[in-house]
Design a protein around this motif. Sequence first.
Motif, PDB file in Angstrom:
ATOM      1  N   GLN A   1      -6.664   1.663   3.600  1.00  0.00           N
ATOM      2  CA  GLN A   1      -7.298   3.198   4.523  1.00  0.00           C
ATOM      3  C   GLN A   1      -6.493   3.246   6.229  1.00  0.00           C
TER       4      GLN A   1
ATOM      5  N   LYS B   1     -10.233   9.400   0.350  1.00  0.00           N
ATOM      6  CA  LYS B   1      -9.352   7.865   0.091  1.00  0.00           C
ATOM      7  C   LYS B   1      -8.674   7.649  -1.070  1.00  0.00           C
TER       8      LYS B   1
ATOM      9  N   ALA C   1      -8.162   1.716  -2.395  1.00  0.00           N
ATOM     10  CA  ALA C   1      -8.614   0.346  -2.117  1.00  0.00           C
ATOM     11  C   ALA C   1      -9.212   0.255  -0.786  1.00  0.00           C
ATOM     12  N   ASP C   2      -9.976  -0.425  -0.147  1.00  0.00           N
ATOM     13  CA  ASP C   2     -10.207  -1.205   1.231  1.00  0.00           C
ATOM     14  C   ASP C   2      -9.355  -1.287   2.159  1.00  0.00           C
ATOM     15  N   GLN C   3      -8.548  -2.027   1.858  1.00  0.00           N
ATOM     16  CA  GLN C   3      -7.124  -1.952   2.342  1.00  0.00           C
ATOM     17  C   GLN C   3      -6.279  -1.662   2.869  1.00  0.00           C
TER      18      GLN C   3
ATOM     19  N   CYS D   1       0.573  -1.504   0.286  1.00  0.00           N
ATOM     20  CA  CYS D   1       0.150   0.277   0.277  1.00  0.00           C
ATOM     21  C   CYS D   1       1.032   0.957  -0.060  1.00  0.00           C
TER      22      CYS D   1
END
Length: 222
Positions: free
Chosen positions: A221, A188, A217-219, A165
């Motif tokens: 955040q 985001k 991407a949610d992972q 990330c």
Amino acid sequence: MNRRRPTLLAALTLTAAAALTLSACGSDDSSSSDKDEIAGADTGSNPSASPSPSASSTTAGSGRPEIKLPSDLKLVFEDTETGDPVKDAVLADNAERMRAVDAAIAGTDPKGEAVGFYNTGKALEAAVSWVAQFEKANATLTGEARYFDRKVNLKGETSAVLTFCADESKGFSKDKKTGEVAKTPVTKNSYVLYNTRLDKNADGVWQTSQIISTRGADQCQP
């Protein structure tokens, strides 16, 4: 009255140098109507633009190019040691790859020698194309990017998949001529998931051969 910044310049962020989707035609990102999306920056592909660092520079022997970044540009890499020397080598060369592209953008490696050293195939083409986008916008980079949750999955002796990330919330583009920093709000989309493939060449360098990004991407955040 402040002049409105060009859309391209306003959209650029620190680690966007790697945010290129390497699908066959790149149409998925290029069709996006969201101008804040960085991954679509490869839509400006120009068939007449040829990469300046040639593939031959990727086999420059055991000597690794020295990469320097400007004092106002900082890249932070977490999870650098796994206890496995092979995985650690993958992580180290990935970090150098990210630094190499930003150095080419920032002008501290104008010939892109490190870009050619740490990239190959589609990733090399994409990196060179992205550097050209910054040059076209007369932009450079400033601020800080943080890379975290870096995970390596070895696929044999000479191939690996690395996901990680990026926190781009403190990274911005800067106009080379005026020095104006194009600050953007933290959203985001300031956080990006990268899925990369690296292949070990004959000189023992883990070169990035493919890189795909998922902005927001949610992972990734906070």
